[in-house]
Motif scaffolding. Structure first.
Motif, PDB file in Angstrom:
ATOM      1  N   LEU A  99       0.840  -1.192   0.000  1.00  0.00           N
ATOM      2  CA  LEU A  99       0.000   0.000   0.000  1.00  0.00           C
ATOM      3  C   LEU A  99       0.876   1.244   0.000  1.00  0.00           C
ATOM      4  O   LEU A  99       1.929   1.292   0.641  1.00  0.00           O
ATOM      5  CB  LEU A  99      -0.928   0.003   1.212  1.00  0.00           C
ATOM      6  CG  LEU A  99      -1.963  -1.138   1.277  1.00  0.00           C
ATOM      7  CD1 LEU A  99      -2.841  -0.981   2.507  1.00  0.00           C
ATOM      8  CD2 LEU A  99      -2.804  -1.171   0.010  1.00  0.00           C
ATOM      9  N   ALA A 100       0.429   2.261  -0.736  1.00  0.00           N
ATOM     10  CA  ALA A 100       1.216   3.477  -0.892  1.00  0.00           C
ATOM     11  C   ALA A 100       0.865   4.506   0.180  1.00  0.00           C
ATOM     12  O   ALA A 100      -0.277   4.578   0.643  1.00  0.00           O
ATOM     13  CB  ALA A 100       0.978   4.073  -2.278  1.00  0.00           C
ATOM     14  N   ASP A 101       1.848   5.300   0.545  1.00  0.00           N
ATOM     15  CA  ASP A 101       1.597   6.446   1.421  1.00  0.00           C
ATOM     16  C   ASP A 101       1.011   7.604   0.629  1.00  0.00           C
ATOM     17  O   ASP A 101       0.185   8.368   1.138  1.00  0.00           O
ATOM     18  CB  ASP A 101       2.903   6.894   2.088  1.00  0.00           C
ATOM     19  CG  ASP A 101       3.556   5.798   2.890  1.00  0.00           C
ATOM     20  OD1 ASP A 101       2.911   5.280   3.827  1.00  0.00           O
ATOM     21  OD2 ASP A 101       4.705   5.433   2.569  1.00  0.00           O
ATOM     22  N   VAL A 102       1.452   7.724  -0.634  1.00  0.00           N
ATOM     23  CA  VAL A 102       1.000   8.801  -1.521  1.00  0.00           C
ATOM     24  C   VAL A 102       0.738   8.201  -2.897  1.00  0.00           C
ATOM     25  O   VAL A 102       1.533   7.388  -3.380  1.00  0.00           O
ATOM     26  CB  VAL A 102       2.053   9.929  -1.638  1.00  0.00           C
ATOM     27  CG1 VAL A 102       1.576  11.013  -2.603  1.00  0.00           C
ATOM     28  CG2 VAL A 102       2.360  10.528  -0.271  1.00  0.00           C
ATOM     29  N   ALA A 103      -0.359   8.583  -3.517  1.00  0.00           N
ATOM     30  CA  ALA A 103      -0.641   8.216  -4.905  1.00  0.00           C
ATOM     31  C   ALA A 103      -0.699   9.483  -5.731  1.00  0.00           C
ATOM     32  O   ALA A 103      -1.264  10.495  -5.301  1.00  0.00           O
ATOM     33  CB  ALA A 103      -1.956   7.453  -5.016  1.00  0.00           C
ATOM     34  N   ILE A 104      -0.108   9.436  -6.921  1.00  0.00           N
ATOM     35  CA  ILE A 104      -0.049  10.616  -7.772  1.00  0.00           C
ATOM     36  C   ILE A 104      -0.488  10.236  -9.183  1.00  0.00           C
ATOM     37  O   ILE A 104      -0.185   9.144  -9.665  1.00  0.00           O
ATOM     38  CB  ILE A 104       1.372  11.221  -7.769  1.00  0.00           C
ATOM     39  CG1 ILE A 104       1.399  12.582  -8.466  1.00  0.00           C
ATOM     40  CG2 ILE A 104       2.403  10.271  -8.376  1.00  0.00           C
ATOM     41  CD1 ILE A 104       2.697  13.354  -8.238  1.00  0.00           C
ATOM     42  N   CYS A 105      -1.233  11.119  -9.838  1.00  0.00           N
ATOM     43  CA  CYS A 105      -1.692  10.860 -11.198  1.00  0.00           C
ATOM     44  C   CYS A 105      -2.151  12.171 -11.823  1.00  0.00           C
ATOM     45  O   CYS A 105      -2.348  13.173 -11.137  1.00  0.00           O
ATOM     46  CB  CYS A 105      -2.844   9.849 -11.210  1.00  0.00           C
ATOM     47  SG  CYS A 105      -4.299  10.385 -10.285  1.00  0.00           S
ATOM     48  N   ASP A 106      -2.285  12.153 -13.141  1.00  0.00           N
ATOM     49  CA  ASP A 106      -2.856  13.285 -13.865  1.00  0.00           C
ATOM     50  C   ASP A 106      -3.770  12.727 -14.950  1.00  0.00           C
ATOM     51  O   ASP A 106      -3.368  12.591 -16.099  1.00  0.00           O
ATOM     52  CB  ASP A 106      -1.756  14.166 -14.480  1.00  0.00           C
ATOM     53  CG  ASP A 106      -2.342  15.357 -15.240  1.00  0.00           C
ATOM     54  OD1 ASP A 106      -3.569  15.545 -15.203  1.00  0.00           O
ATOM     55  OD2 ASP A 106      -1.567  16.095 -15.886  1.00  0.00           O
ATOM     56  N   HIS A 107      -4.997  12.398 -14.545  1.00  0.00           N
ATOM     57  CA  HIS A 107      -6.019  11.945 -15.484  1.00  0.00           C
ATOM     58  C   HIS A 107      -7.166  12.951 -15.464  1.00  0.00           C
ATOM     59  O   HIS A 107      -8.333  12.567 -15.425  1.00  0.00           O
ATOM     60  CB  HIS A 107      -6.500  10.549 -15.107  1.00  0.00           C
ATOM     61  CG  HIS A 107      -5.610   9.449 -15.593  1.00  0.00           C
ATOM     62  ND1 HIS A 107      -6.059   8.389 -16.339  1.00  0.00           N
ATOM     63  CD2 HIS A 107      -4.278   9.265 -15.469  1.00  0.00           C
ATOM     64  CE1 HIS A 107      -5.058   7.588 -16.634  1.00  0.00           C
ATOM     65  NE2 HIS A 107      -3.960   8.096 -16.112  1.00  0.00           N
ATOM     66  N   VAL A 108      -6.819  14.210 -15.511  1.00  0.00           N
ATOM     67  CA  VAL A 108      -7.800  15.276 -15.307  1.00  0.00           C
ATOM     68  C   VAL A 108      -8.531  15.634 -16.596  1.00  0.00           C
ATOM     69  O   VAL A 108      -9.631  16.163 -16.561  1.00  0.00           O
ATOM     70  CB  VAL A 108      -7.110  16.512 -14.692  1.00  0.00           C
ATOM     71  CG1 VAL A 108      -8.103  17.621 -14.439  1.00  0.00           C
ATOM     72  CG2 VAL A 108      -6.427  16.132 -13.378  1.00  0.00           C
ATOM     73  N   GLY A 109      -7.958  15.356 -17.743  1.00  0.00           N
ATOM     74  CA  GLY A 109      -8.647  15.621 -19.000  1.00  0.00           C
ATOM     75  C   GLY A 109      -8.729  17.095 -19.336  1.00  0.00           C
ATOM     76  O   GLY A 109      -7.884  17.904 -18.942  1.00  0.00           O
ATOM     77  N   ILE A 136      -2.626  12.880  -4.872  1.00  0.00           N
ATOM     78  CA  ILE A 136      -2.337  14.073  -5.664  1.00  0.00           C
ATOM     79  C   ILE A 136      -2.861  13.813  -7.074  1.00  0.00           C
ATOM     80  O   ILE A 136      -2.389  12.872  -7.722  1.00  0.00           O
ATOM     81  CB  ILE A 136      -0.818  14.360  -5.729  1.00  0.00           C
ATOM     82  CG1 ILE A 136      -0.210  14.513  -4.341  1.00  0.00           C
ATOM     83  CG2 ILE A 136      -0.536  15.598  -6.579  1.00  0.00           C
ATOM     84  CD1 ILE A 136       1.315  14.614  -4.358  1.00  0.00           C
ATOM     85  N   PRO A 137      -3.888  14.562  -7.522  1.00  0.00           N
ATOM     86  CA  PRO A 137      -4.509  15.759  -6.944  1.00  0.00           C
ATOM     87  C   PRO A 137      -5.592  15.415  -5.926  1.00  0.00           C
ATOM     88  O   PRO A 137      -6.050  14.286  -5.851  1.00  0.00           O
ATOM     89  CB  PRO A 137      -5.122  16.434  -8.176  1.00  0.00           C
ATOM     90  CG  PRO A 137      -5.469  15.301  -9.080  1.00  0.00           C
ATOM     91  CD  PRO A 137      -4.394  14.273  -8.877  1.00  0.00           C
TER      92      PRO A 137
END
Length: 378
Positions: A99-109, A136-137
């Motif tokens: 399991l992650a402490d932080v997840a990050i992505c940019d699928h904002v479109g 994040i975000p």
């Protein structure tokens, strides 16, 4: 998508200075030294790289496309190879290594919710994030404005222009029920923007959204549609936006939603409602204007489907596998962790060759489905 298009798309991501700066600041504000970070939909790995530079102890990149091979090479050249692992699969098909402490992505479109970010954040929270972990975000604000632009109108209404054979003119109705990605200029806005709604990615579980707002027309003219964009909070007080009104905006287009053109005068009010089912890629927009003007549009009405297509979705329809479906089912059945690719192909040749597939088709089908059978981190 052809390789050239994939590279062009990702070059846009890694060369957008405003995007990189916003994510760099968000990583610095969020990631603590030694944190485990999940880069969901990693692409070429730029957000994972920023996470490591901010002090992450490890990064797990999950990416369904072959672009993940570029990410592996990039991390090796950057000296971080020993702190990064990779899974080539969709996130919902991926077994988390930890399991992650932080997840990050940019699928904002373009319009905030239209590239799978809501579903992705939900899956991250469900199966991949430590309790109390951070995404994040964190939230998205949606903004909308009226548009007066013959240039944008031509994207849909061009079907009715001179020179197009008469038999195609009726496609204007289909074209007006589409969402378009378009670079909208400030001069093409015909109203003050209004905040349409907000989505909290840390908690949102809904599959359905409904928003309403009003727009004040700022100049006399013809309204051709609506422009939508986002203001995305990556971390507390750290934002990125594709608003055509923002000086430090991303190099990213906006969403254009056409309507049947109508006249409006400065000071008049437009009533807007937007309904969305992001998981089904459906969005509907209603516009009410002066003199009783009222129009409803939706991408559901704009789908290229026939009565036969619709019938196949009925609850009482009895589906059956096509020859291709039977081939794909057998491929997955044969991926049992014991047989080699050569053995799998040989068994498929015996069963399917010339019925109706050739050897090349079978080999390509095996290659396509290997990632579903083997998505363990590497």
């Amino acid at each position: 998508m052809p390789t050239a298009e994939v590279l062009t798309e990702h070059l846009g991501y890694v060369s957008d200075a405003h995007r990189l700066q916003a994510f760099r600041e968000a990583c610095a504000a969020t990631i603590n030294t030694g944190n485990r970070v999940l880069d969901a939909g990693a692409g070429v790995g730029i957000l994972g790289l920023l996470s490591l530079e901010a002090g992450a102890g490890s990064v797990h990149c999950v990416e369904a496309g072959a672009i993940i091979n570029i990410a592996e090479e990039m991390f090796s050249k950057s000296g971080f190879a020993d702190r990064v692992s990779f899974s080539r699969c969709r996130l919902e098909d991926c077994e988390p290594e930890a399991l992650a402490d932080v997840a990050i992505c940019d699928h904002v479109g373009y319009f905030g919710f239209d590239y799978g970010i809501v579903q992705l954040a939900r899956e991250i929270r469900r199966a991949h994030l430590e309790p109390g972990g951070t995404i994040i975000p964190r939230s998205i604000e949606l903004e909308i404005a009226a548009v007066s632009s013959p240039r944008l109108s031509a994207m849909s209404d061009g079907w009715d222009q001179a020179g197009v054979p008469d038999a195609f003119h009726s496609l204007i109705d289909l074209a007006r029920n589409q969402k378009y990605a378009a670079a909208v200029s400030q001069d093409e806005l015909a109203s003050r923007p209004s905040q349409l709604g907000q989505i909290d990615l840390r908690t949102e579980d809904s599959d359905f959204f409904s928003w309403e707002t009003e727009l004040e027309v700022t100049r006399n003219g013809t309204i051709h549609g609506l422009a939508g964009w986002f203001r995305c909070e990556l971390a507390e007080g750290i934002y990125m936006t594709n608003s055509p009104l923002a000086e430090n905006r991303l190099n990213r287009r906006q969403a254009y939603l056409p309507v049947e053109p109508f006249k409006a005068s400065a000071g008049q009010t437009l009533s807007i409602s937007v309904v969305a089912r992001p998981g089904d890629e459906i969005i509907a927009w209603d516009v009410k204007g002066p003199n009783g003007f009222s129009r409803s549009h939706s991408t559901w009405q704009g789908m290229l489907s026939s009565a036969a297509d619709t019938g196949r979705t009925a609850p009482d329809f009895v589906p059956s596998l096509s020859a291709k479906g039977r081939l794909e089912r057998e491929i997955l059945n044969l991926c049992d962790g014991k047989k080699t690719i050569q053995e799998i192909e040989q068994l498929l040749f015996e069963q399917f060759l010339d019925k109706p597939f050739d050897a090349s088709t079978i080999r390509n089908a095996v290659a396509k489905h290997l990632q579903q059978a083997d998505n363990q981190p590497r």
